[in-house]
Write a protein that holds these residues in place. Structure first.
Motif, short mmCIF file in Angstrom:
data_model
loop_
_atom_site.label_atom_id
_atom_site.label_comp_id
_atom_site.label_asym_id
_atom_site.label_seq_id
_atom_site.Cartn_x
_atom_site.Cartn_y
_atom_site.Cartn_z
N ARG B 5 0.88 -1.49 0.09
CA ARG B 5 -0.24 0.26 -0.35
C ARG B 5 0.61 1.51 0.06
N GLU B 6 2.42 1.06 0.85
CA GLU B 6 3.17 2.29 1.14
C GLU B 6 3.75 2.60 -0.20
N LYS B 7 4.37 1.43 -0.88
CA LYS B 7 4.91 1.29 -2.35
C LYS B 7 4.15 1.60 -3.50
N ILE B 8 2.82 1.60 -3.72
CA ILE B 8 1.93 1.76 -4.20
C ILE B 8 1.15 4.07 -4.31
N LEU B 9 1.71 4.09 -2.95
CA LEU B 9 0.88 5.63 -2.59
C LEU B 9 2.42 6.34 -3.60
N ILE B 10 3.49 6.07 -3.09
CA ILE B 10 5.10 6.40 -3.13
C ILE B 10 5.20 6.87 -4.96
N THR B 11 4.88 5.98 -5.54
CA THR B 11 4.91 5.49 -6.60
C THR B 11 4.05 6.61 -7.52
N ALA B 12 2.46 6.28 -7.45
CA ALA B 12 1.35 7.42 -7.64
C ALA B 12 2.25 8.15 -7.69
N LEU B 13 2.05 8.89 -5.98
CA LEU B 13 3.46 10.25 -6.61
C LEU B 13 3.83 10.41 -7.07
N ARG B 14 4.92 9.79 -7.33
CA ARG B 14 5.94 9.87 -8.35
C ARG B 14 5.04 10.12 -10.06
N LEU B 15 4.43 9.58 -9.93
CA LEU B 15 3.51 9.50 -11.65
C LEU B 15 2.60 10.61 -11.44
N PHE B 16 1.85 11.36 -10.36
CA PHE B 16 1.55 12.53 -10.76
C PHE B 16 2.06 13.33 -11.01
N ALA B 17 3.25 13.39 -9.53
CA ALA B 17 4.97 14.46 -9.90
C ALA B 17 4.89 15.05 -11.62
N GLN B 18 5.38 13.86 -12.31
CA GLN B 18 5.75 13.90 -13.29
C GLN B 18 4.44 14.16 -14.53
N ASP B 19 3.54 14.21 -14.54
CA ASP B 19 2.49 13.33 -15.87
C ASP B 19 1.06 14.29 -14.94
N GLY B 20 1.23 14.24 -13.66
CA GLY B 20 -0.41 14.99 -13.64
C GLY B 20 -0.83 14.25 -13.47
N TYR B 21 -2.25 14.23 -13.18
CA TYR B 21 -2.93 12.89 -12.10
C TYR B 21 -3.60 12.19 -13.28
N GLU B 22 -4.44 12.66 -14.01
CA GLU B 22 -4.91 12.29 -14.69
C GLU B 22 -4.15 11.43 -15.97
N ALA B 23 -3.12 12.62 -16.21
CA ALA B 23 -2.13 11.58 -17.46
C ALA B 23 -1.82 10.12 -16.72
N ALA B 24 -1.50 10.09 -15.37
CA ALA B 24 -0.55 9.17 -15.04
C ALA B 24 -1.73 8.34 -15.19
N SER B 25 -1.42 6.50 -16.21
CA SER B 25 -2.37 5.61 -15.37
C SER B 25 -2.43 5.34 -13.99
N VAL B 26 -3.79 3.84 -14.35
CA VAL B 26 -3.24 3.01 -12.74
C VAL B 26 -2.30 2.01 -13.24
N SER B 27 -2.52 1.56 -14.74
CA SER B 27 -1.33 0.70 -15.02
C SER B 27 0.01 0.54 -15.44
N ALA B 28 0.30 1.99 -15.52
CA ALA B 28 1.76 2.40 -15.54
C ALA B 28 2.03 1.90 -13.88
N ILE B 29 1.37 2.28 -12.77
CA ILE B 29 1.36 2.21 -10.99
C ILE B 29 2.13 1.07 -10.90
N ALA B 30 0.65 -0.10 -11.35
CA ALA B 30 1.20 -1.14 -11.05
C ALA B 30 2.77 -1.99 -11.91
N PHE B 51 -4.63 9.16 -4.68
CA PHE B 51 -4.67 11.17 -4.91
C PHE B 51 -5.12 11.43 -3.05
N ASP B 52 -6.04 11.11 -2.62
CA ASP B 52 -7.14 11.06 -1.59
C ASP B 52 -5.72 10.82 -0.19
N ARG B 53 -5.45 9.69 -0.28
CA ARG B 53 -4.86 9.71 0.99
C ARG B 53 -3.35 10.57 1.15
N ILE B 54 -2.69 10.29 -0.74
CA ILE B 54 -1.61 11.59 -0.76
C ILE B 54 -1.65 13.08 -0.13
#
Lengths: 208, 208
Positions: B5-30, B51-54
């Motif tokens: 759960r923690e790894k997902i959060l950090i990885t998602a944040l990294r992608l959200f920071a790079q591409d933006g929330y919409e452009a970052a895909s769930v597949s890419a995070i996984a 996003f909300d947990r971040i």
DNA sequence: CACTGTAGTAAACGAGCGTTTACTTGATGA
DNA sequence: TCATCAAGTAAACGCTCGTTTACTACAGTG
């Protein structure tokens, strides 16, 4: 008619500035203009081309702006004091006109936002951002201030630090202008900052 | 295990920071975590929840930070000069630790970028951005500087203008730190700026 | 051992994406 | 008048999106 082509460009830029390039859809752009997305492809070969034409236009504006403000330099018969005042006035008016462009001009404001949203995923845009909004202006001002110190127009101090002091409020006030309610107008604060900067750092021979 | 759960959060944040929330895909995070996107839904009920947990975590960090730096205020027996130096030192060290958080700390840096990318489409994030990075710090510093002027720690001048002078380089240097090659370290420039600010604006009774 | 719950896969779902295609206008000009 | 052509529509294409479903593997526990 090329009027539609222009409307597409402006509308696309508005959406790119709001949502980012990827998140802004071709359907949305067309929808705002009351046409279908198919029609849009009569004017641009694809989504990327709209983006490229937007960048092209900004580059062109940038070139024209540089040409206009390229210091023709003072004529040789002007006195040093006149040169001093002219330089300071020129910096002030140039700074304020640049500020208005990035905050009040529709194209400038939207382009700035678009670039802000693309800076972390597009290395080319990242360079542009640094060159135009961050490192670039600071280094430019640093050289300018160092020269002015050498000519005795400004008191001696660390030129890079002074460049930061001069430019940073410009940069911050641009971001603050994105907030709806601003209380005190950003442009007034900027003007006050520049005046204060001049007053603090200019040598007081006969100017001021 | 909640480690995933923690790894997902950090990885998602990294992608959200790079591409933006919409452009970052769930597949890419996984994909980055070497799992399928289906597995990701065992840990978060949807993309929005990540996003909300971040945001939740940032709010928590913010609260803890405020608690830690909430001025316990000087003890009554300290001399005014000690108070003066203590206040200035506190501002300096707080500013530098904040700067490090937004530029060097992984979570802080990525969160700042994510917020930067979302500010123009999400009004709530826009408020947060202004409160934390623009209007907020300037107004806070304005109040603080006004108080310090009233106590004779600082020379009298326009507190809002002075707040701008103090904070704006902080804000600009954060953006400059996003560029790969920085030449002079941003943190050194910031330190020099603060020292220069203190030297220029402090009253010289016995401090400095 | 059987039972239960967790963490994962693979595949499908409907929706929306950027793009292309086939077709319909309406104006222009020889 | 008729061919031409630019501009637009509607529908489809293949793809990816976020999300759900059915199923598997396995660890812990009575």
């Amino acid at each position: 008619m090329s009027d539609t082509r222009e409307k597409i460009l402006i509308t696309a830029l508005r959406l790119f500035a709001q949502d980012g390039y990827e998140a802004a859809s071709v359907s949305a752009i067309a929808g705002i203009l009351g046409m279908t997305k198919g029609a849009l492809y009569r004017h641009y070969k694809n989504k990327r081309e709209i983006f490229d034409r937007i960048v092209d236009r900004m580059v062109q504006i940038d070139i024209e702006c540089a040409k206009k403000h390229e210091v023709p330099e003072v004529t040789f018969d002007q006195a040093p004091s006149a040169y001093r005042n002219a330089t300071m006035d020129k910096i002030k008016s140039f700074t304020i006109s640049q500020f208005k462009f990035w905050t009040e001009n529709e194209f400038g404001c939207d382009f700035r936002k678009m670039v802000t949203l693309e800076q972390y995923r597009n290395p080319e845009i990242a360079d542009w951002y640094q060159k135009v909004f961050a490192n670039g202006p600071v280094s430019y001002m640093e050289d300018l201030l160092r020269e002015m110190m050498a000519q005795g127009v400004l008191k001696n101090s660390n030129p890079r630090l002074l460049a930061l002091d001069f430019y940073a409020p410009f940069y911050l006030l641009i971001s603050m202008s994105d907030a709806p309610s601003d209380g005190e107008k950003a442009i007034d604060l900027l003007t006050a900052h520049i005046d204060s900067f001049i007053q603090k750092n200019a040598t007081n021979r006969q100017s001021q």
